[in-house]
Enzyme design. Structure first.
Site, PDB file in Angstrom:
ATOM      1  N   MET A 144     -15.605  65.519  24.919  1.00  0.00           N
ATOM      2  CA  MET A 144     -15.461  64.641  23.455  1.00  0.00           C
ATOM      3  C   MET A 144     -15.283  63.246  24.160  1.00  0.00           C
ATOM      4  SD  MET A 144     -15.318  65.817  19.602  1.00  0.00           S
ATOM      5  CE  MET A 144     -14.062  66.409  19.962  1.00  0.00           C
ATOM      6  N   LEU A 145     -13.358  63.195  24.327  1.00  0.00           N
ATOM      7  CA  LEU A 145     -12.287  62.447  23.798  1.00  0.00           C
ATOM      8  C   LEU A 145     -12.778  61.283  25.282  1.00  0.00           C
ATOM      9  CD1 LEU A 145      -9.685  61.350  22.724  1.00  0.00           C
ATOM     10  CD2 LEU A 145      -8.514  63.202  24.136  1.00  0.00           C
ATOM     11  N   ASP A 168      -1.935  71.669  18.659  1.00  0.00           N
ATOM     12  CA  ASP A 168      -1.641  71.558  17.610  1.00  0.00           C
ATOM     13  C   ASP A 168      -1.208  73.428  17.500  1.00  0.00           C
ATOM     14  OD1 ASP A 168      -3.865  71.475  17.304  1.00  0.00           O
ATOM     15  OD2 ASP A 168      -4.106  71.876  14.828  1.00  0.00           O
ATOM     16  N   THR A 179     -11.936  74.743  26.134  1.00  0.00           N
ATOM     17  CA  THR A 179     -11.505  74.485  24.903  1.00  0.00           C
ATOM     18  C   THR A 179     -11.845  75.068  23.938  1.00  0.00           C
ATOM     19  OG1 THR A 179     -13.301  73.114  24.373  1.00  0.00           O
ATOM     20  CG2 THR A 179     -10.961  72.145  25.035  1.00  0.00           C
ATOM     21  N   ASP A 195     -14.216  71.410  39.998  1.00  0.00           N
ATOM     22  CA  ASP A 195     -13.292  72.935  39.171  1.00  0.00           C
ATOM     23  C   ASP A 195     -11.987  72.817  39.125  1.00  0.00           C
ATOM     24  OD1 ASP A 195     -12.494  74.605  37.677  1.00  0.00           O
ATOM     25  OD2 ASP A 195     -13.919  76.018  38.906  1.00  0.00           O
ATOM     26  N   TYR A 234      -6.133  80.360  24.088  1.00  0.00           N
ATOM     27  CA  TYR A 234      -5.733  79.388  24.685  1.00  0.00           C
ATOM     28  C   TYR A 234      -4.089  78.631  23.662  1.00  0.00           C
ATOM     29  CZ  TYR A 234      -7.078  74.723  23.041  1.00  0.00           C
ATOM     30  OH  TYR A 234      -7.167  73.430  22.754  1.00  0.00           O
ATOM     31  N   TRP A 240      -7.697  68.613  15.780  1.00  0.00           N
ATOM     32  CA  TRP A 240      -8.906  69.319  15.158  1.00  0.00           C
ATOM     33  C   TRP A 240      -9.510  67.710  15.418  1.00  0.00           C
ATOM     34  CZ3 TRP A 240      -8.123  70.643   9.568  1.00  0.00           C
ATOM     35  CH2 TRP A 240      -7.269  71.997   9.514  1.00  0.00           C
TER      36      TRP A 240
HETATM   37  N1  LIG Z   1     -11.107  69.441  20.322  1.00  0.00           N
HETATM   38  C1  LIG Z   1      -9.943  69.680  19.644  1.00  0.00           C
HETATM   39  O1  LIG Z   1      -9.647  69.977  18.751  1.00  0.00           O
HETATM   40  C2  LIG Z   1      -8.639  69.452  20.583  1.00  0.00           C
HETATM   41  C3  LIG Z   1      -7.566  69.464  19.744  1.00  0.00           C
HETATM   42  C4  LIG Z   1      -6.063  69.355  19.923  1.00  0.00           C
HETATM   43  C5  LIG Z   1      -6.231  69.486  21.996  1.00  0.00           C
HETATM   44  N2  LIG Z   1      -7.374  68.987  22.103  1.00  0.00           N
HETATM   45  C6  LIG Z   1      -7.545  68.625  23.619  1.00  0.00           C
HETATM   46  O2  LIG Z   1      -7.760  67.487  24.054  1.00  0.00           O
HETATM   47  C7  LIG Z   1      -8.740  67.603  25.456  1.00  0.00           C
HETATM   48  C8  LIG Z   1     -10.145  66.784  25.217  1.00  0.00           C
HETATM   49  O3  LIG Z   1     -10.715  67.554  24.442  1.00  0.00           O
HETATM   50  P1  LIG Z   1     -12.469  67.641  24.148  1.00  0.00           P
HETATM   51  O4  LIG Z   1     -12.010  68.682  22.529  1.00  0.00           O
HETATM   52  O5  LIG Z   1     -12.856  66.564  24.299  1.00  0.00           O
HETATM   53  O6  LIG Z   1     -12.730  68.933  25.143  1.00  0.00           O
HETATM   54  P2  LIG Z   1     -14.365  69.108  25.439  1.00  0.00           P
HETATM   55  O7  LIG Z   1     -15.361  68.146  24.945  1.00  0.00           O
HETATM   56  O8  LIG Z   1     -14.466  70.392  25.186  1.00  0.00           O
HETATM   57  O9  LIG Z   1     -14.482  68.604  27.018  1.00  0.00           O
HETATM   58  C9  LIG Z   1     -13.568  69.393  27.861  1.00  0.00           C
HETATM   59  C10 LIG Z   1     -14.110  68.646  29.353  1.00  0.00           C
HETATM   60  O10 LIG Z   1     -13.202  69.829  30.676  1.00  0.00           O
HETATM   61  C11 LIG Z   1     -14.672  69.946  31.493  1.00  0.00           C
HETATM   62  N3  LIG Z   1     -13.876  71.098  32.469  1.00  0.00           N
HETATM   63  C12 LIG Z   1     -13.467  72.494  31.463  1.00  0.00           C
HETATM   64  N4  LIG Z   1     -13.346  72.893  32.492  1.00  0.00           N
HETATM   65  C13 LIG Z   1     -13.433  72.367  33.521  1.00  0.00           C
HETATM   66  C14 LIG Z   1     -12.795  72.467  35.106  1.00  0.00           C
HETATM   67  N5  LIG Z   1     -12.941  74.443  35.373  1.00  0.00           N
HETATM   68  N6  LIG Z   1     -13.095  72.375  35.628  1.00  0.00           N
HETATM   69  C15 LIG Z   1     -13.324  70.527  35.399  1.00  0.00           C
HETATM   70  N7  LIG Z   1     -13.331  70.270  33.764  1.00  0.00           N
HETATM   71  C16 LIG Z   1     -13.056  71.457  33.010  1.00  0.00           C
HETATM   72  C17 LIG Z   1     -15.644  69.957  30.533  1.00  0.00           C
HETATM   73  O11 LIG Z   1     -16.573  70.116  31.070  1.00  0.00           O
HETATM   74  P3  LIG Z   1     -17.891  70.773  30.731  1.00  0.00           P
HETATM   75  O12 LIG Z   1     -18.545  70.280  29.915  1.00  0.00           O
HETATM   76  O13 LIG Z   1     -19.024  70.656  32.389  1.00  0.00           O
HETATM   77  O14 LIG Z   1     -17.496  72.141  30.661  1.00  0.00           O
HETATM   78  C18 LIG Z   1     -15.520  69.333  29.346  1.00  0.00           C
HETATM   79  O15 LIG Z   1     -16.281  67.499  29.933  1.00  0.00           O
HETATM   80  C19 LIG Z   1      -8.140  68.691  25.878  1.00  0.00           C
HETATM   81  O16 LIG Z   1      -7.948  69.490  27.149  1.00  0.00           O
HETATM   82  C20 LIG Z   1      -8.060  70.104  25.015  1.00  0.00           C
HETATM   83  O17 LIG Z   1      -7.827  71.606  25.024  1.00  0.00           O
HETATM   84  C21 LIG Z   1      -8.563  69.049  21.635  1.00  0.00           C
END
Ligand SMILES: NC(=O)c1ccc[n+]([C@@H]2O[C@H](COP(=O)([O-])OP(=O)(O)OC[C@H]3O[C@@H](n4cnc5c(N)ncnc54)[C@H](OP(=O)(O)O)[C@@H]3O)[C@@H](O)[C@H]2O)c1
Length: 279
Positions: free
Chosen positions: A11-12, A101, A61, A35, A124, A149
């Site tokens: 998403m980001l 957070d 995530t 990976d 997590y 969020w």
């Molecule tokens: N979403 C939130 O509310 C939130 C809040 C605070 C911080 N964050 C942090 O912000 C960052 C981005 O979040 P997001 O919501 O954009 O996450 P997301 O949409 O779940 O995207 C995560 C990405 O990481 C990839 N990924 C997962 N496992 C992997 C692996 N083993 N090797 C290589 N790539 C892998 C996924 O690929 P696949 O799609 O192929 O699995 C996906 O492209 C993350 O680090 C998250 O912890 C998120």
């Protein structure tokens, strides 16, 4: 600058990548490419791509999924980040790591500052914190951005879920005893680029301005999204029956942004309005 983005299709990542491409030579990688839990794949890819700066977004995530599968969470969020950090150190590359957070326990009475003591409640949160520790230990030129969020195009998120449910039901039950700050990925990605351009270093809290409960967020989404008739029943965290514990109060004070004379992100209500216009 040669920039590498992990989790580029998340998403980001899907919003950050085009923004970076305006100024840099950017390579986006995802799980399909390699990976991050596999150290030799990470080392090989980094040696080939030779990034000068890395935005490390890839993570497992699914908060409840991490609770059910702690080994995978450790492998991807903690060790995966160690592999990325080591590869950056090898190449002398800078690293920006996105944390959460959920590293805090939510028992605080005021918004958490960057130097408050983390105490994650969930697998997590714990594995994201372990990722932070590896980044700090291994990469001299690092930035850790804790956000919260997230919602925006190109991913599963709370806003999209509420809007979908509104087409199917006349009544929704949403948790009212967890408070945080919704953050629009387009606002966050602008600030990430600005932080790197300013040579920032260390931990930064970067979230949408203001705070609300999930219940208040859902009500705002339905009102602005054209479903004011859908009722939102407040429920407790306990009633929600989710597997992973979540902090009751995870509002982050964006103190270091202010100290660095960088503007705060717009209010979450503005982010929501922009996102709803976008979709
Ligand atoms: N979403 C939130 O509310 C939130 C809040 C605070 C911080 N964050 C942090 O912000 C960052 C981005 O979040 P997001 O919501 O954009 O996450 P997301 O949409 O779940 O995207 C995560 C990405 O990481 C990839 N990924 C997962 N496992 C992997 C692996 N083993 N090797 C290589 N790539 C892998 C996924 O690929 P696949 O799609 O192929 O699995 C996906 O492209 C993350 O680090 C998250 O912890 C998120």
């Amino acid at each position: 600058m040669r920039v590498l983005v992990t989790g580029a299709e998340g998403m980001l990542g899907s919003v950050l990548l085009p923004r970076l491409q305006k100024k840099h030579h950017v390579c986006g990688v995802d799980q399909r490419d390699f990976d991050i839990g596999d150290e030799s794949s990470v080392t090989r890819a980094f040696r080939e791509l030779r990034p000068e700066f890395v935005f490390h977004l890839a993570a497992y995530t699914d908060v409840d999924g991490c609770e059910a599968n702690p080994q995978k969470a450790e492998q991807v969020n903690a060790l995966g980040t160690r592999h990325v950090a080591r590869a950056c150190a090898d190449l002398g590359a800078g690293l920006l790591y996105i944390s959460s957070d959920y590293v805090f326990d939510g028992r605080g009475k005021r918004p958490y500052r960057e130097d408050d003591c983390p105490n994650p409640l969930s697998v997590y949160g714990l594995t994201k914190l372990r990722g932070e520790r590896y980044v700090q230990a291994l990469v001299a030129r690092h930035i850790i951005v804790r956000s919260s969020w997230l919602y925006g195009p190109g991913g599963k998120n709370f806003v999209a879920t509420i809007l979908k449910l509104a087409t199917e039901r006349s009544e929704l039950r949403v948790v009212s005893d967890q408070h945080g700050s919704p953050t629009y990925t387009r606002h966050l990605s602008l600030k990430l680029v600005e932080l790197v351009a300013n040579g920032a270093y260390g931990i930064f809290h970067v979230t949408g301005s203001g705070e609300c409960s999930w219940h208040e967020f859902a009500v705002a989404i339905l009102r602005s999204g054209g479903y004011p008739q859908v009722r939102v029943i407040p429920i407790t965290t306990q009633e929600s029956g989710r597997l992973a514990p979540r902090p009751a109060f995870s509002v982050l004070e964006n103190l270091r942004l202010a100290e660095s004379k960088l503007a705060p992100l717009p209010p979450w209500t503005q982010g929501l309005a922009e996102y709803l216009r976008e979709i």
